[in-house]
Design a protein around this motif. Sequence first.
Motif, short mmCIF file in Angstrom:
data_model
loop_
_atom_site.label_atom_id
_atom_site.label_comp_id
_atom_site.label_asym_id
_atom_site.label_seq_id
_atom_site.Cartn_x
_atom_site.Cartn_y
_atom_site.Cartn_z
N LEU A 99 2.29 1.94 -3.40
CA LEU A 99 1.30 2.50 -4.31
C LEU A 99 1.18 4.01 -4.12
N ILE A 100 1.20 4.45 -2.85
CA ILE A 100 1.15 5.89 -2.57
C ILE A 100 2.37 6.60 -3.14
N THR B 140 -8.07 3.05 -1.69
CA THR B 140 -7.58 1.77 -2.22
C THR B 140 -6.48 1.21 -1.32
N CYS B 141 -5.57 2.09 -0.93
CA CYS B 141 -4.49 1.65 -0.05
C CYS B 141 -5.03 1.19 1.31
N PHE C 227 -1.12 7.35 5.44
CA PHE C 227 -1.59 7.51 4.06
C PHE C 227 -2.31 8.84 3.87
N ALA D 283 0.83 -1.20 0.00
CA ALA D 283 0.00 0.00 0.00
C ALA D 283 0.87 1.26 0.00
#
Length: 581
Positions: free
Chosen positions: A179-180, A252-253, A300, A176
């Motif tokens: 992805l960020i 999403t994360c 996040f 995750a």
Amino acid sequence: MFRILEKRFALSEKGAKSLVKGIFFTILLNLSLMLPAVYMFSFLDSYLRKAFDSSVSISDGIWYYILLGLGFMMIMFVLAILHYRNAYTIVYEESANRRISLAEKLRRLPLAYFGEKNLSDLTSTIMEDATALEEIFSHAVPQLFASIISIVLISIGMFIFNWKLALALFWVVPLAGGLILFSKKFQQKENIALYNIKREVSEQVQEGLETVQEIKSYNQEDRYLKDLNKIIDGYENQLIKGELKIGALVNTCQSLLKLGLASVIIVGANLILSGNIDTFTYLIFLLISSRVYGPINDVFNHLAALLYLDVRINRINEMEAMPIQEGKTTFETDNYDIEFKNVDFSYEEDKSVIKNVSFTARQGEITALVGPSGGGKSTTAKLAARFWDIDSGKILLGGYDIGEIDPETLLENYSVVFQDVVLFNSSIMDNIRIGKSGARDEEVIQAAKLAQCDEFACKMPYGYDTIIGENGETLSGGERQRISIARALLKDAPIVLLDEATASLDVENETKIQTAISELVRDKTVLIIAHRMRTVAKADKIVVLKEGKLVEEGTHDKLIDENGVYANMWNIQQESFGWSL
């Protein structure tokens, strides 16, 4: 480390140290939030384990756990107070210092900077950008760093407790987080686009306020509102699109993290079936696991906010990096002659405005700058007061290079009256007193009388104490100009710059003010700019500028005899007196 934080987040040295303190107490607060889980673990270990193993005895009574719970609550309360003081209160102090620092920076910047920036842009940086930094630094930055450190510490403890279950829980975190980070450029692109269109909205509103008279005079209200609505709609669409994309990415994360809890359930069940752990350990691990994702989710959310912060930090750093005008803060001279030596100047690179100009304006004389529009007259006068720094050559005041004198020290020797008068939303008395801070009322009124201000001031509802509105909106152009002249008279500086000082006056008032100006310029170094030839005809020296070059220099009679640019301007203006409609 402090230097890195100062540069990265546009902080002062004190602000960087305060940020570290804020991060430290936020870490302690985050760790204290695990105390309820520790409390439940201890309580269940004493009372629930007995349900699985009847041979286990309860070592601590209920009063022990009541006192332990109260102790944990007290610790969390104290840490919350310390966290607030160090992560919020100190941030607000830093925000105030940042605004003061920006204002101080603006005060020392050359006017060339303001020529490149519009008012709404500067206002946005000082107010909106500083406010955004204040909010994000109080609610995101310390929490971001603290959450990362807290997660590392908690994960180490959980790996020690049971590395298999910990691996099942944390394997989704790098996925995750990656992805960020992978989407960083995309987020920055969206943030820049949003910020730019938001600035367009501010500029359009500012332009409407500044030109409302012209908009109404030419019946352009509908067109202006149509353009404004179009920009606002664009901003709204960009805002929705940006928040939707970034929100979807963050969600999403966060959804990926849920897979970690599912993995713990599956792996834990297999470990129970294989006899590697007991049911109690499994349940306790699930209890702690339900709390560990909170700080990760915060990371996040705060990381996305931090990427948006970069746009504003870059703008503040850009302003802080601008070179300021510096020099000696003390200045003494025997005379106040102003000498231009081969001066070149340009507002933009490779676009010269002043080209190799040399002349001397002597103390006790009036030096007039004349020439066609756009010839560089006003620019030359402003260069004489170091409103801008020249590209090459020298400008000397009493033999000293003004480029080596601090602008504020230098301007103590200048009285300036420009065609574009700036007044403040204050009283007539206060607007004139700007010329000499701390001047007595009697001095102000004396200067006002010399500048013919007494005539209209006494007719005001409250006399000299009447508030004249923003930029003197309740006054006529001539009245505003007379207040500007009164300021200069009150200051009584040895150098006087007059740029179309009587342009807004009728013939009657111009004649009256010429007497005041005669008093103002006595025994001083005077640079005067005027398009009315009769205003400069009696000047001791006339400097003629055309297309940024000095083309003629001398007295009125000498220049008339030379029959050049000045003579042509004089003849045209004399002919115009005979025109009629």
